[in-house]
Design a protein around this motif. Structure first.
Motif, mmCIF file in Angstrom:
data_model
loop_
_atom_site.group_PDB
_atom_site.id
_atom_site.type_symbol
_atom_site.label_atom_id
_atom_site.label_comp_id
_atom_site.label_asym_id
_atom_site.label_seq_id
_atom_site.Cartn_x
_atom_site.Cartn_y
_atom_site.Cartn_z
ATOM 1 N N SER A 139 0.863 -1.071 -0.159
ATOM 2 C CA SER A 139 0.114 -0.087 0.019
ATOM 3 C C SER A 139 1.048 1.145 -0.104
ATOM 4 C CB SER A 139 -1.193 0.061 1.129
ATOM 5 O OG SER A 139 -1.632 -1.276 1.201
ATOM 6 N N LEU A 140 1.881 1.244 0.616
ATOM 7 C CA LEU A 140 2.857 2.180 0.958
ATOM 8 C C LEU A 140 3.666 2.602 -0.570
ATOM 9 C CD1 LEU A 140 4.109 4.244 2.964
ATOM 10 C CD2 LEU A 140 6.054 2.463 3.229
ATOM 11 N N SER A 141 3.687 1.676 -1.296
ATOM 12 C CA SER A 141 4.471 1.721 -2.756
ATOM 13 C C SER A 141 3.458 2.558 -3.375
ATOM 14 C CB SER A 141 4.687 0.366 -3.352
ATOM 15 O OG SER A 141 5.350 -0.508 -2.433
ATOM 16 N N LEU A 142 1.961 2.420 -3.241
ATOM 17 C CA LEU A 142 1.094 3.088 -4.143
ATOM 18 C C LEU A 142 0.720 4.470 -3.541
ATOM 19 C CD1 LEU A 142 -1.806 0.470 -4.103
ATOM 20 C CD2 LEU A 142 0.185 0.549 -5.855
ATOM 21 N N MET A 143 1.480 4.942 -2.486
ATOM 22 C CA MET A 143 1.230 6.286 -2.098
ATOM 23 C C MET A 143 2.034 7.287 -2.888
ATOM 24 S SD MET A 143 2.596 7.896 1.585
ATOM 25 C CE MET A 143 1.800 6.889 2.882
ATOM 26 N N GLY A 144 1.013 8.180 -3.276
ATOM 27 C CA GLY A 144 1.584 9.159 -4.357
ATOM 28 C C GLY A 144 2.147 10.534 -3.373
ATOM 29 N N TYR A 145 2.865 10.232 -2.510
ATOM 30 C CA TYR A 145 3.635 11.220 -1.864
ATOM 31 C C TYR A 145 4.952 10.925 -1.193
ATOM 32 C CZ TYR A 145 3.003 15.626 1.079
ATOM 33 O OH TYR A 145 3.198 16.554 1.705
ATOM 34 N N GLU A 146 6.019 11.374 -1.821
ATOM 35 C CA GLU A 146 7.249 10.763 -1.609
ATOM 36 C C GLU A 146 7.910 10.981 -0.346
ATOM 37 O OE1 GLU A 146 8.741 8.833 -3.802
ATOM 38 O OE2 GLU A 146 10.521 8.605 -2.876
ATOM 39 N N GLU A 147 7.347 12.328 0.168
ATOM 40 C CA GLU A 147 8.140 12.754 1.364
ATOM 41 C C GLU A 147 7.861 11.790 2.470
ATOM 42 O OE1 GLU A 147 6.988 15.874 4.245
ATOM 43 O OE2 GLU A 147 7.056 16.770 2.367
ATOM 44 N N ARG A 148 6.677 10.783 2.587
ATOM 45 C CA ARG A 148 6.129 9.951 3.592
ATOM 46 C C ARG A 148 6.546 8.515 3.232
ATOM 47 N NH1 ARG A 148 1.557 12.110 6.147
ATOM 48 N NH2 ARG A 148 2.384 14.132 7.104
ATOM 49 N N LYS A 149 7.445 8.206 1.788
ATOM 50 C CA LYS A 149 7.625 7.006 1.785
ATOM 51 C C LYS A 149 9.004 6.652 1.615
ATOM 52 C CE LYS A 149 6.534 6.468 -3.157
ATOM 53 N NZ LYS A 149 5.489 5.810 -4.032
ATOM 54 N N SER A 150 9.741 7.996 1.144
ATOM 55 C CA SER A 150 11.185 7.475 0.596
ATOM 56 C C SER A 150 11.993 6.770 1.813
ATOM 57 C CB SER A 150 11.876 8.839 0.144
ATOM 58 O OG SER A 150 11.798 9.692 1.319
ATOM 59 N N ALA A 151 11.817 7.062 3.092
ATOM 60 C CA ALA A 151 12.533 6.407 4.032
ATOM 61 C C ALA A 151 12.411 4.951 4.124
ATOM 62 C CB ALA A 151 12.285 7.106 5.436
ATOM 63 N N PHE A 152 11.394 4.486 3.481
ATOM 64 C CA PHE A 152 11.070 2.838 3.550
ATOM 65 C C PHE A 152 11.552 2.332 2.331
ATOM 66 C CE2 PHE A 152 8.146 5.533 6.432
ATOM 67 C CZ PHE A 152 8.637 5.158 7.639
ATOM 68 N N ARG A 153 12.113 3.011 1.325
ATOM 69 C CA ARG A 153 12.450 2.217 -0.054
ATOM 70 C C ARG A 153 13.678 1.318 0.420
ATOM 71 N NH1 ARG A 153 10.452 3.833 -4.423
ATOM 72 N NH2 ARG A 153 9.041 5.957 -4.457
ATOM 73 N N PRO A 154 13.668 0.150 -0.492
ATOM 74 C CA PRO A 154 12.932 -0.206 -1.496
ATOM 75 C C PRO A 154 11.732 -0.686 -1.375
ATOM 76 C CG PRO A 154 14.646 -1.645 -1.416
ATOM 77 C CD PRO A 154 14.745 -0.838 -0.246
ATOM 78 N N LEU A 155 10.568 -0.179 -2.255
ATOM 79 C CA LEU A 155 9.335 -0.636 -2.001
ATOM 80 C C LEU A 155 9.093 -1.683 -3.167
ATOM 81 C CD1 LEU A 155 7.664 3.041 -1.264
ATOM 82 C CD2 LEU A 155 8.279 0.714 0.346
ATOM 83 N N ILE A 156 7.635 -1.944 -3.499
ATOM 84 C CA ILE A 156 7.638 -3.140 -4.595
ATOM 85 C C ILE A 156 7.954 -2.308 -5.816
ATOM 86 C CG2 ILE A 156 6.101 -4.675 -3.000
ATOM 87 C CD1 ILE A 156 3.938 -3.707 -4.705
ATOM 88 N N PRO A 157 8.292 -3.121 -6.798
ATOM 89 C CA PRO A 157 8.481 -2.567 -8.040
ATOM 90 C C PRO A 157 7.498 -2.479 -9.128
ATOM 91 C CG PRO A 157 9.483 -4.939 -7.838
ATOM 92 C CD PRO A 157 8.738 -4.520 -6.530
ATOM 93 N N ASP A 158 7.463 -1.591 -10.014
ATOM 94 C CA ASP A 158 6.745 -1.561 -11.016
ATOM 95 C C ASP A 158 5.220 -0.846 -10.689
ATOM 96 O OD1 ASP A 158 6.333 -2.125 -13.927
ATOM 97 O OD2 ASP A 158 5.960 -3.985 -13.880
ATOM 98 N N ILE A 159 5.561 0.003 -10.148
ATOM 99 C CA ILE A 159 4.550 0.988 -9.614
ATOM 100 C C ILE A 159 4.642 2.095 -10.400
ATOM 101 C CG2 ILE A 159 3.301 2.173 -7.909
ATOM 102 C CD1 ILE A 159 3.373 -0.820 -7.186
ATOM 103 N N SER A 160 3.775 2.816 -11.254
ATOM 104 C CA SER A 160 3.587 4.037 -11.925
ATOM 105 C C SER A 160 2.451 4.891 -11.501
ATOM 106 C CB SER A 160 3.718 4.010 -13.377
ATOM 107 O OG SER A 160 4.412 3.049 -13.608
#
Ligand SMILES: Cc1ncc(COP(=O)(O)O)c(C=O)c1O
Length: 397
Positions: A139-160
């Motif tokens: 679900s986090l990989s689908l979040m369209g808000y980089e600031e809240r998710k960049s710290a948790f990368r790598p997330l699941i691949p192939d999300i646009s």
């Protein structure tokens, strides 16, 4: 109690609101001093029938005296889950006939992504900028808000990502796309409504390229926008519907719903395509059943639109730029974020519960129980207006 709360219970912000709860009933939460707080948030849209609705409490009590947990998801036949999924199907379009019950909104999103990949044999998932679909890794990989998710990368691949309400982006949905996942009404972004037949156009594009459409109704679902599900407003039926929050009137639950044909692909290659110990739990299913019956057999859904009108007529103030959303999913958009913060924090001191939205700092959420009365709406709105009247830029902090 507060010291122990801060010491022993994990926190997600340095400054939790920290209201110390005694009990809750209807539209009010009572603190340890016995003071009533009018709840315009409803557990972030989860307490659809207010706090401790008697029919839900009774359903929980009756079921927990019979049995509470007997086996992992889907092995045994249990009346509450069977009755619930059957009743839910009767309120949905024909293709949304089979329900997979899980424990939370985010788990339902995970299940929906897995189902789309498994059914289509494709990997790409398309989400929207400023989307919120939950906080587990998928679900986090689908979040369209980089600031809240960049710290948790790598997330699941192939999300646009596409821009919500932007028809020009629909060309990014192609034969490689397993699914497009959208909130029917964008929540965290500030209660953004789909415009100009946008969802219909997405549906059409998905049909053209064989991608599935997943609609996240976790927040607007269960009557909050004046229909049982908000996609009913927009001439667009998803392949997979994702629900949660208000579904069990305050108990933890989620589900994804699809056709039997699509859903059956979780049964093989591999079998056990999604498994979960407590999904379909009989006590939660009984609460969900009581909630769905109450919402569909009462006048609550129609009244939601009347209540929206009342909110809109009362909440007129020079510091309010606009009110976004529909029914009882409303966002007060203020002149700036300073005023939004001041309003939420001052209201809390005056025992009116308001809350922020995730990605729109100028907005304040109003998502009360569907059962809120007109008198309670007037009381809370008058309070909001007098708080805004008293606003002085220096009054902050
Ligand atoms: C639109 C939407 N999707 C998914 C979720 C995640 O649900 P949960 O917190 O139950 O995991 C939420 C929760 O706020 C939501 O509003």
């Amino acid at each position: 109690m507060k010291e122990d709360f801060l010491k022993y219970q994990a926190q997600t912000t340095p400054h939790p609101l920290g209201l110390q709860i005694s009990h809750a009933k209807g539209s009010y939460i009572y603190d340890q001093e016995g003071m009533a707080h009018l709840d315009f948030v409803a557990g972030v849209s989860a307490c659809s029938l207010g706090h401790c609705h008697p029919k839900v409490v009774e359903a929980v009590r009756t079921q927990s005296e019979k049995y509470m947990h007997v086996m992992v998801y889907g092995e045994y036949v249990q009346q509450p889950a069977v009755d619930y999924t059957k009743l839910l199907a009767s309120h949905l379009p024909k293709n949304l006939e089979t329900t997979y019950l899980v424990n939370s909104g985010t788990e339902a999103i995970e299940g929906a992504i897995k189902l789309a990949r498994r059914f289509t044999g494709r990997t790409q998932i398309i989400s929207a900028h400023k989307a919120y679909h939950g906080n587990t890794m998928g679900s986090l990989s689908l979040m369209g808000y980089e600031e809240r998710k960049s710290a948790f990368r790598p997330l699941i691949p192939d999300i646009s990502f596409i821009q919500f309400n932007e028809p020009k982006d629909l060309g990014k949905i192609t034969e490689k796309t397993a699914a497009v996942v959208l909130e029917t009404i964008q929540g965290g972004a500030g209660f953004i409504m789909p415009q100009n037949d946008y969802l219909y156009k997405v549906r059409k594009r998905c049909n053209e390229v064989g991608a599935l459409l997943i609609l996240d109704e976790i927040q607007p679902g269960f009557g909050r926008t004046g229909k049982l599900f908000s996609f009913e407003h927009f001439n667009c039926v998803p392949d997979i519907l994702v629900i949660g929050k208000g579904m069990a009137a305050g108990l933890p639950v989620g589900a994804f719903v699809s056709s039997k044909k699509i859903m059956d692909s979780l049964q093989e290659s591999p079998k056990l395509g999604h498994i979960t110990t407590f999904g379909g739990n009989p006590v939660i299913a009984a609460a969900s059943l009581a909630t769905l019956k109450e919402i569909t057999e009462s006048q609550l859904i129609e009244q939601t639109l009347q209540k929206e009108k009342l909110f809109r007529s009362r909440l007129v103030h020079p510091l309010i730029n606009e009110i976004r959303g529909k029914g009882l999913m409303l966002a007060l958009v203020l002149k700036n974020k300073e005023i939004a913060n001041y309003l939420v924090l001052t209201a809390a001191k005056q025992r009116l519960i308001l809350f922020w939205l995730l990605f729109e700092p100028k907005a304040v959420r109003i998502s009360p129980p569907l059962t809120i009365s007109e008198e309670e709406i007037v009381e809370g709105c008058d309070q909001i207006i007098s708080i805004l009247d008293a606003f002085k830029p220096t009054a902050v902090n």
